[in-house]
Write a protein that holds these residues in place. Structure first.
Motif: not given
Ligand code: CP
Length: 330
Positions: A2-5, A8-12, A45-50
């Protein structure tokens, strides 16, 4: 993550039991374990959110330079890697064999060592020769990502295909995936087979016997000699491109005959499971291996595959660059 990106929400998705890839290169999906695949997909998944944000850029690769070496033509893979690198704030350098000192006889290794001497950090390579990325990985310092080598593997295509299925079905285990077409020349098929089998899918292959590698069953797949039987009860059909540029005389009677026997039409999909999926890695030969009606139809995920390619390549770049460890140092 989360912090690093930066928010960004971490994938569930279920937490992956590994936090890094065992190799510092991505040369193929052969040998990549299920936990590593899960790690790549959870990161994607995190990148999709980005990529859904108004400002589609995060800092993890700031200060790094990625060299994109394309010795073969490409639209999707080349643009996708370049966008992925830019979204992660890397500097990018693009190399094409035409117009370079390759025309003066310089070898692949010498070319890349010279580029690397300019303080670059990672190399993405597409090459017509099987094993070219592996040779580079032995000779240079940088991490190497295979963007397609000869008839061997195209690992990020395999990843983006499987990621697309994971997003739709929630899991890969138990899916029945039929790959149809020119298996012999297909690096896409090989990478899909490795990844899908590792995650527990049933993989069926079908196509002309002249384009089916001997003893391919040793990869844990089932070979079918007719399209209708191969599609009966399948969840997914992945339609390969007829590679006109790789055909040597005699492997195909004619394109017309290929289309009649192996072309994917709406009528031929009736035996598939209800919520079926049509995939194609592109570029499409419309009217040859697939009809426009199927390629553009409601079950097609051909353009989502391309969209997911950027997220998956961001995940691979991020993890090979050191992921959280690198970001923590910034
Ligand atoms: N799927 C794929 O590799 O397409 P390109 O050849 O356009 O990169």
């Amino acid at each position: 993550m989360r912090d690093l990106l930066k928010g960004a929400r971490v994938s569930k998705a279920k937490a992956a039991p590994v936090t890094r890839l065992h190799s510092r290169h991505l040369l193929g999906l052969e040998g990549v374990t299920a936990p590593e695949l899960d790690l790549i997909f959870d990161t994607a998944e995190t990148m999709v959110e980005v990529l859904d944000r108004p400002i589609k850029k995060v800092p993890p690769l700031r200060g790094m330079t990625v060299v994109n070496l394309f010795y073969e033509s490409s639209t999707r893979t080349r643009f996708s890697f370049e966008l992925a690198e830019k979204r992660l704030s890397a500097d990018t350098v693009n190399f094409s064999a035409s117009g370079s000192s390759v025309s003066k006889g310089e070898s692949l290794v010498d070319t890349v060592k010279n580029i690397e001497a300019m303080k670059t950090d990672m190399v993405v390579i597409r090459h017509g020769s099987t094993g070219a990325p592996h040779k580079l990985a032995q000779e240079i310092e940088s991490a190497v990502i295979n963007a397609g080598d000869g008839q061997h593997e195209h690992p990020t295509q395999g990843l983006l295909d499987i990621f697309t299925l994971r997003r739709k079905y929630g899991k890969i285990n138990g899916l029945v995936v039929t790959i149809v077409g020119d298996i012999l020349h297909s690096r896409v098929a090989r990478s899909n087979i490795w990844g899908l089998r590792t995650l527990g899918a049933e993989v069926r292959l079908c196509g002309p016997s002249t384009l089916m590698p001997i003893e391919i069953e040793k990869m844990g797949v089932k070979v079918f000699h007719g399209l209708d039987a191969a599609l009966e009860g399948a969840d997914v059909v992945n339609v390969l491109r007829i590679q006109k540029e790789r055909q040597q005389g005699g492997l195909l009677p004619s394109l017309r005959e290929y289309t009649l026997q192996w072309g994917v039409t709406k009528e031929r999909l009736v035996g598939m499971n209800k919520n079926y999926t049509v995939m194609h890695p592109g570029p499409i030969n419309r009217g040859v291996e697939i009809t426009p009606e199927v390629a553009d139809g409601p079950h097609s995920v051909i353009l989502p595959q391309v969209t997911h390619g950027v997220a998956v390549r961001m995940a691979v770049l991020y993890l090979l660059a050191g992921g959280g460890e690198r970001v923590a140092q910034q």
